[in-house]
Design a protein around this motif. Sequence first.
Motif, PDB file in Angstrom:
ATOM      1  N   LEU A 125       1.033  -1.107   0.047  1.00 53.86           N
ATOM      2  CA  LEU A 125      -0.120  -0.202  -0.078  1.00 53.86           C
ATOM      3  C   LEU A 125       0.931   1.227   0.014  1.00 53.86           C
ATOM      4  O   LEU A 125       1.759   1.481   0.724  1.00 53.86           O
ATOM      5  CB  LEU A 125      -0.846  -0.100   1.291  1.00 53.86           C
ATOM      6  N   VAL A 126       0.434   2.149  -0.817  1.00 58.26           N
ATOM      7  CA  VAL A 126       1.161   3.408  -0.880  1.00 58.26           C
ATOM      8  C   VAL A 126       0.196   4.532  -0.807  1.00 58.26           C
ATOM      9  O   VAL A 126      -0.682   4.790  -1.591  1.00 58.26           O
ATOM     10  CB  VAL A 126       1.800   3.525  -2.321  1.00 58.26           C
ATOM     11  N   TRP A 127       0.270   5.331   0.140  1.00 63.65           N
ATOM     12  CA  TRP A 127      -0.598   6.761   0.520  1.00 63.65           C
ATOM     13  C   TRP A 127      -0.082   7.631  -0.933  1.00 63.65           C
ATOM     14  O   TRP A 127       0.968   7.895  -1.294  1.00 63.65           O
ATOM     15  CB  TRP A 127      -0.265   7.474   1.600  1.00 63.65           C
ATOM     16  N   VAL A 128      -1.220   8.380  -1.404  1.00 62.51           N
ATOM     17  CA  VAL A 128      -1.069   9.068  -2.777  1.00 62.51           C
ATOM     18  C   VAL A 128      -1.373  10.675  -2.257  1.00 62.51           C
ATOM     19  O   VAL A 128      -0.619  11.518  -2.695  1.00 62.51           O
ATOM     20  CB  VAL A 128      -1.821   8.615  -3.468  1.00 62.51           C
ATOM     21  N   ALA A 129      -2.743  10.724  -1.539  1.00 69.53           N
ATOM     22  CA  ALA A 129      -3.100  12.202  -1.274  1.00 69.53           C
ATOM     23  C   ALA A 129      -3.865  12.408  -0.294  1.00 69.53           C
ATOM     24  O   ALA A 129      -4.587  11.347  -0.269  1.00 69.53           O
ATOM     25  CB  ALA A 129      -3.359  12.960  -2.545  1.00 69.53           C
ATOM     26  N   PHE A 130      -4.174  13.519   0.245  1.00 67.20           N
ATOM     27  CA  PHE A 130      -5.211  13.873   1.253  1.00 67.20           C
ATOM     28  C   PHE A 130      -5.573  15.339   0.993  1.00 67.20           C
ATOM     29  O   PHE A 130      -5.034  16.124   0.728  1.00 67.20           O
ATOM     30  CB  PHE A 130      -4.450  13.571   2.694  1.00 67.20           C
ATOM     31  N   ILE A 131      -6.837  15.467   1.334  1.00 71.55           N
ATOM     32  CA  ILE A 131      -7.564  16.549   1.346  1.00 71.55           C
ATOM     33  C   ILE A 131      -8.290  17.023   2.495  1.00 71.55           C
ATOM     34  O   ILE A 131      -9.025  15.913   2.984  1.00 71.55           O
ATOM     35  CB  ILE A 131      -8.425  16.639   0.153  1.00 71.55           C
ATOM     36  N   TYR A 182       0.280  15.657  -0.925  1.00 68.74           N
ATOM     37  CA  TYR A 182       0.637  14.656  -1.847  1.00 68.74           C
ATOM     38  C   TYR A 182       1.950  14.030  -1.551  1.00 68.74           C
ATOM     39  O   TYR A 182       2.814  14.303  -0.983  1.00 68.74           O
ATOM     40  CB  TYR A 182       0.673  15.316  -3.205  1.00 68.74           C
ATOM     41  N   ALA A 183       1.902  12.562  -1.844  1.00 63.59           N
ATOM     42  CA  ALA A 183       3.112  12.038  -1.996  1.00 63.59           C
ATOM     43  C   ALA A 183       4.035  12.614  -3.109  1.00 63.59           C
ATOM     44  O   ALA A 183       3.714  13.052  -4.222  1.00 63.59           O
ATOM     45  CB  ALA A 183       2.963  10.410  -2.424  1.00 63.59           C
ATOM     46  N   ASP A 184       5.322  12.638  -2.912  1.00 63.95           N
ATOM     47  CA  ASP A 184       6.354  13.219  -3.921  1.00 63.95           C
ATOM     48  C   ASP A 184       6.327  12.616  -4.983  1.00 63.95           C
ATOM     49  O   ASP A 184       6.576  13.323  -6.090  1.00 63.95           O
ATOM     50  CB  ASP A 184       7.638  12.976  -3.524  1.00 63.95           C
ATOM     51  N   SER A 185       5.984  11.226  -5.261  1.00 62.91           N
ATOM     52  CA  SER A 185       5.887  10.720  -6.480  1.00 62.91           C
ATOM     53  C   SER A 185       4.607  11.109  -7.363  1.00 62.91           C
ATOM     54  O   SER A 185       4.719  10.627  -8.645  1.00 62.91           O
ATOM     55  CB  SER A 185       5.658   9.185  -6.493  1.00 62.91           C
ATOM     56  N   VAL A 186       3.878  11.821  -6.937  1.00 65.29           N
ATOM     57  CA  VAL A 186       2.869  12.161  -7.808  1.00 65.29           C
ATOM     58  C   VAL A 186       2.578  13.648  -7.629  1.00 65.29           C
ATOM     59  O   VAL A 186       1.661  14.174  -8.424  1.00 65.29           O
ATOM     60  CB  VAL A 186       1.136  11.752  -7.373  1.00 65.29           C
ATOM     61  N   LYS A 187       3.357  14.550  -6.925  1.00 62.57           N
ATOM     62  CA  LYS A 187       3.257  15.877  -6.768  1.00 62.57           C
ATOM     63  C   LYS A 187       3.479  16.622  -8.125  1.00 62.57           C
ATOM     64  O   LYS A 187       4.225  16.123  -8.805  1.00 62.57           O
ATOM     65  CB  LYS A 187       4.110  16.485  -5.814  1.00 62.57           C
ATOM     66  N   GLY A 188       2.369  17.340  -8.502  1.00 64.92           N
ATOM     67  CA  GLY A 188       2.483  18.119  -9.828  1.00 64.92           C
ATOM     68  C   GLY A 188       1.897  17.292 -10.997  1.00 64.92           C
ATOM     69  O   GLY A 188       1.531  17.602 -12.087  1.00 64.92           O
ATOM     70  N   ARG A 189       1.613  16.125 -10.577  1.00 60.46           N
ATOM     71  CA  ARG A 189       0.722  15.405 -12.011  1.00 60.46           C
ATOM     72  C   ARG A 189      -0.661  14.992 -11.318  1.00 60.46           C
ATOM     73  O   ARG A 189      -1.560  14.809 -12.347  1.00 60.46           O
ATOM     74  CB  ARG A 189       1.611  14.183 -12.044  1.00 60.46           C
ATOM     75  N   PHE A 190      -0.716  14.902  -9.990  1.00 61.66           N
ATOM     76  CA  PHE A 190      -2.342  14.353  -9.455  1.00 61.66           C
ATOM     77  C   PHE A 190      -2.620  15.554  -8.887  1.00 61.66           C
ATOM     78  O   PHE A 190      -2.132  16.322  -8.110  1.00 61.66           O
ATOM     79  CB  PHE A 190      -1.981  13.159  -8.859  1.00 61.66           C
ATOM     80  N   GLU A 247      -7.573  13.655 -10.044  1.00 66.36           N
ATOM     81  CA  GLU A 247      -7.142  13.680 -11.203  1.00 66.36           C
ATOM     82  C   GLU A 247      -5.988  13.471 -11.845  1.00 66.36           C
ATOM     83  O   GLU A 247      -4.870  13.742 -10.904  1.00 66.36           O
ATOM     84  CB  GLU A 247      -7.226  15.393 -11.888  1.00 66.36           C
ATOM     85  N   VAL A 248      -5.558  12.432 -12.412  1.00 66.06           N
ATOM     86  CA  VAL A 248      -4.364  11.949 -12.625  1.00 66.06           C
ATOM     87  C   VAL A 248      -3.706  12.124 -14.092  1.00 66.06           C
ATOM     88  O   VAL A 248      -4.541  11.552 -14.976  1.00 66.06           O
ATOM     89  CB  VAL A 248      -4.479  10.377 -12.406  1.00 66.06           C
ATOM     90  N   ASN A 249      -2.674  12.900 -14.272  1.00 61.24           N
ATOM     91  CA  ASN A 249      -2.206  13.349 -15.316  1.00 61.24           C
ATOM     92  C   ASN A 249      -0.704  12.804 -15.691  1.00 61.24           C
ATOM     93  O   ASN A 249      -0.133  12.228 -14.668  1.00 61.24           O
ATOM     94  CB  ASN A 249      -2.046  14.757 -15.408  1.00 61.24           C
TER      95      ASN A 249
END
Lengths: 118, 108
Positions: free
Chosen positions: A45-51, A60-68, A82-84
């Motif tokens: 499991l990997v945490w991705v983002a929280f609002i 955001y997780a660093d791995s998705v920052k700027g893309r998600f 939104e996943v870009n």
Amino acid sequence: QVQLVESGGGVVQPGRSLRLSCAASGFSFSTYGMHWVRQAPGKGLVWVAFIWYNGDKKVYADSVKGRFTISRDNSNNMLYLEVNSLRAEDTAVYYCATGSTGETFDFWGQGTLVTVSS
Amino acid sequence: EIVMTQSPATLSVSPGERATLSCRASQSVSSNLAWYQQKPGQAPRLLIYAASTRATGVPARFSGSGSGTEFTLTISSLQSEDFAVYYCQQYNNWPPLTFGGGTKVEIK
């Protein structure tokens, strides 16, 4: 009872985009922070983002920052991701999750599978 | 980022036996640690939070202990439904929230 239902996954080419949705019911959605967590096939499991509950703050997780981009619509009890600029390594089941403290995952959806492949 | 390390990766246990799973944090997380159970094809389920508090509906055979950097999940007498993958997660210092790599408990 608490119910979280994700949708929007599918097969997408590298570099393309998707919008994942999570429909929430059975609790006071507008008072809960919400997370996205992902799990690559056969992996952990990997945490991705929280609002935050009101949408004022997002992390955001660093791995998705700027893309998600995580967002929410409290009037309709919906959470979005939104996943870009998708990459092969973004292939995973994406879960929405929440909890009473905002820091543990008391409730999970069933997940939606995103497969990034040409 | 706090790195969570679980051991062993796989634990072979006979039904009715005791299972002890370990989780280590790269720095102190106080008691801000949770455990989850995940069965194939299912979402994870919260078992333990605050290192030792069972979540609602979790059987008493599951217990958590530890603080700081060393934590243990103990299943006192394994039932058939307990064979699954178990993950620890820290929430002391985030973002990011971080999980361990998981321990698979399999039938011996």
